[in-house]
Design an enzyme around this catalytic site. Structure first.
Site, PDB file in Angstrom:
ATOM      1  N   PRO A  25       3.041  -3.312   8.721  1.00  8.83           N
ATOM      2  CA  PRO A  25       4.580  -1.938   8.762  1.00  8.83           C
ATOM      3  C   PRO A  25       4.935  -1.735   7.660  1.00  8.83           C
ATOM      4  O   PRO A  25       5.119  -2.799   6.551  1.00  8.83           O
ATOM      5  CB  PRO A  25       5.716  -2.850   9.866  1.00  8.83           C
ATOM      6  CG  PRO A  25       4.903  -3.753  10.862  1.00  8.83           C
ATOM      7  CD  PRO A  25       3.597  -4.228   9.818  1.00  8.83           C
ATOM      8  N   LYS A  26       5.787  -0.443   7.071  1.00 10.05           N
ATOM      9  CA  LYS A  26       5.811  -0.588   6.042  1.00 10.05           C
ATOM     10  C   LYS A  26       7.647  -0.898   5.534  1.00 10.05           C
ATOM     11  O   LYS A  26       7.556  -1.493   4.740  1.00 10.05           O
ATOM     12  CB  LYS A  26       6.056   0.737   5.626  1.00 10.05           C
ATOM     13  CG  LYS A  26       4.775   1.874   5.303  1.00 10.05           C
ATOM     14  CD  LYS A  26       5.309   3.512   5.114  1.00 10.05           C
ATOM     15  CE  LYS A  26       3.967   4.100   5.336  1.00 10.05           C
ATOM     16  NZ  LYS A  26       3.720   4.917   6.253  1.00 10.05           N
ATOM     17  N   GLY A  27       8.156  -1.260   7.045  1.00  8.74           N
ATOM     18  CA  GLY A  27       8.879  -1.842   7.144  1.00  8.74           C
ATOM     19  C   GLY A  27       8.901  -3.466   7.010  1.00  8.74           C
ATOM     20  O   GLY A  27      10.199  -4.418   5.859  1.00  8.74           O
ATOM     21  N   CYS A  28       8.357  -4.236   6.264  1.00  6.64           N
ATOM     22  CA  CYS A  28       8.031  -5.419   5.993  1.00  6.64           C
ATOM     23  C   CYS A  28       7.501  -5.388   4.216  1.00  6.64           C
ATOM     24  O   CYS A  28       6.858  -5.700   3.722  1.00  6.64           O
ATOM     25  CB  CYS A  28       7.037  -5.942   7.194  1.00  6.64           C
ATOM     26  SG  CYS A  28       6.478  -6.881   8.279  1.00  6.64           S
ATOM     27  N   ILE A  29       8.338  -5.123   3.720  1.00  2.00           N
ATOM     28  CA  ILE A  29       8.767  -4.962   1.997  1.00  2.00           C
ATOM     29  C   ILE A  29       8.756  -6.496   1.704  1.00  2.00           C
ATOM     30  O   ILE A  29       9.616  -6.826   2.046  1.00  2.00           O
ATOM     31  CB  ILE A  29       9.209  -4.301   1.516  1.00  2.00           C
ATOM     32  CG1 ILE A  29      10.913  -3.919   2.084  1.00  2.00           C
ATOM     33  CG2 ILE A  29       8.615  -2.436   1.970  1.00  2.00           C
ATOM     34  CD1 ILE A  29      12.144  -2.905   1.210  1.00  2.00           C
TER      35      ILE A  29
END
Lengths: 456, 105
Positions: free
Chosen positions: B101-105
């Site tokens: 997921p992109k949120g998991c940076i």
């Protein structure tokens, strides 16, 4: 030519008949004397359009200054709305718990940074009614807009974690992302004799993702200076798999933690705080005890965003990561911490975005395609204690790399290395912030990241 | 990008170790990926989350964050961590054959 049927009651025009056809002049203007026409046209103005900026923090103030200087004030009325009168230099909050800065070092009146003649509305925002192109304020005033810039930022929400604001809040549990939290922690540290200091990041994303690391670096330095470092156990607890969001910097910064004898617990997602037993507990029941807990609570966008139905589950507004236009409405743009962009939430990022957004807004006003593209550029001085600092420079696609900055091979700053010059850069930045950045003036750093001077 | 064998097939994986091609995924591969993550067998509760993630991804183009999972999948945060220990959003995305997921940076 032709037979005059009757005189029309305006401007000396006549209805004429030629053969069997009656000619009626299309409009009285056809017969207006040129002098009258020129005078009327010179007095006519196109209707004034409204550009409304919500939020006068770092991003909103920069946009106001840039657009005020560029737009024709006879065509665009710019209005900025904010409920608060004080501007906080948020990067300075980090230094308050260690007595380096106090409150007076980080506050100035917002009005000092507004350009002369700007229309400023001091009121709380109720909601944006995007379909109606208007903003409702809590004082019942309605602002219609042709173009809206949302810059309402992000703030901490300790209530999102069970038990966070129970008995120990501001007694043994502190944040340093608010002036109140930073000052309360300064009071606590002055009297503290040592014990378990736990820094916990509740969940990502947070404003300034390097600030929690800087906090533990400074704590290591400060307790050493006070001669009680051996009595203070510093523990960095993060939901990330390592010290930072990007792998290479994470490795290097992780080594700094090791070197400074700071314990790291990665992959810890906080579920609750148990006040009586003074411990934080993760969703998979890992427990970490503390004597003092410094929390970076869940960061969320403004409540107004939720009331307007424009945000995601953290109240951040879905925004095009290149053009900064809202995904849902073509006449709404979003800048700074209020966006859902996968870039860092930091003033330097808002500053790079402001250049891009200004260009795109001028294009939008002229009906041209939005060509300026934000690349996710971030530039952060990381204070590492003992008068030194580390600098990182990165964007969406390129993680922080070692090298020299901003002049390739020369510096004076060193990327991903701990130097005294980097520390001076950080200290100097406050002056740059008040005098250049907020006022929308040019800084000698490109808005797009450059690979020059970086080592792969 | 690396290629390796999983559940009898040779498949491509991205830099995060997630399946590179959505179309390569099937339930057998999901179970093999789950075993790699230390989950012995996928239950109905696991599948509730995995199916939700796949439909969300197909609709939005990004795997949902933990907050979104909790809000919309019908499984609360506590259970999510029991089903997918350590990082539910990241692990469930990997098992569902989706990118991180992109949120998991």
């Amino acid at each position: 030519m032709g037979e005059v049927v009757r005189r029309l009651p305006f401007c000396g025009a006549y209805e004429k008949k030629i053969g069997n056809t009656v000619f009626i002049p299309e409009s009285p203007v056809t017969f207006v004397h040129p002098i009258i026409l020129t005078t009327v046209l010179s007095l006519w103005k196109p209707p004034m359009k409204n550009l409304v900026i919500l939020g006068a923090g770092t991003a909103g103030t920069m946009m106001l200054n840039k657009l005020h200087a560029m737009l024709d004030s006879s065509q665009w009325q710019i209005t900025i709305v904010d409920q608060f009168e004080t501007h906080y230099y948020q990067p300075g909050f980090l230094f308050i718990p260690f007595g380096i800065y106090s409150r007076k070092d980080v506050v100035k009146p917002k009005r000092d940074f507004f350009p002369a003649g700007a229309k400023v509305v001091s009121a709380e925002i109720d909601r944006i009614e995007a379909e109606e192109n208007r903003v409702l304020l809590k004082n019942n005033v309605v602002l219609n807009y042709d173009l809206l810039i949302v810059a309402t930022g992000a703030k901490i929400n300790p209530d999102e974690t069970e038990g966070m604001k129970d008995g120990l809040w501001y007694k043994n549990i502190f944040d340093f992302y608010t002036i109140e939290g930073a000052c309360a922690l300064a009071d606590f540290f002055r009297r503290w004799e040592g014990g378990k200091l736990v820094l916990n990041v509740a969940e990502m994303p947070i404003k300034c993702p390097v600030a929690p690391l800087e906090f533990v670096f400074l704590a290591d330095w400060w307790f050493t200076e006070r001669g009680i470092r051996d009595k203070v156990d510093i523990h960095y607890v993060t939901p990330l798999p390592g010290a930072f969001t990007k792998p290479r910097a994470s490795g290097i910064l992780g080594d700094f933690l090791d070197k400074k004898n700071i314990h790291l617990t990665p992959d810890f997602s906080i579920a609750r705080v148990e006040n009586e037993e003074r411990k934080i507990v993760s969703w998979d029941e890992t427990e970490i005890p503390f004597d003092v807990l410094v929390t970076i609570p869940t960061n969320m966008g403004d409540e107004m965003v939720e009331r307007s139905g424009l945000g995601d589950e953290l109240r951040f507004i879905p925004t095009n990561k290149q053009t900064l236009q809202s995904e849902a409405h073509e006449n709404i743009f979003v800048i700074g911490d209020a966006t859902n962009l996968p870039s860092s939430k930091a003033g330097s990022v808002a500053h790079f975005q402001a250049d891009i957004l200004t260009e795109n807004i001028l294009s939008w006003m002229e009906g041209r395609p939005l060509r300026a593209q934000f690349d996710g550029h971030a530039n952060c001085f990381i204070e590492s204690g003992f008068g030194k600092g580390i600098l990182i420079d990165f964007n969406y696609d390129t993680e922080p790399l070692p090298g020299k900055f901003p002049l390739p091979g020369v510096g004076p700053f060193s990327l991903l290395e701990e130097t005294e010059m980097n520390h001076y850069g950080k200290i100097m930045f406050r002056w740059m912030y008040w005098n250049f950045l907020l006022r929308g003036k040019e800084l000698p750093i490109e808005s797009h990241m450059s690979m020059a001077g970086k080592r792969m | 990008m690396e290629t390796r064998e999983i559940a009898g097939k040779t498949l491509a994986f991205d830099a995060d170790g997630n399946l590179a091609n959505l179309a390569d995924w099937n339930e057998e591969i999901a179970q093999a990926l789950a075993t790699e993550e230390g989950i012995e067998s996928l239950t109905d509760r696991h599948w509730l989350v995995l199916n939700y993630m796949r439909s969300e991804f197909q609709e939005k183009g990004d795997a949902p964050s933990i907050r979104k999972l909790t809000k919309e999948s019908g499984v609360d945060t506590k259970e999510l961590y029991q089903l997918f220990p350590k990082g539910p959003a990241k692990k469930a995305a990997r098992i569902a054959g989706l990118p991180k997921p992109k949120g998991c940076i």
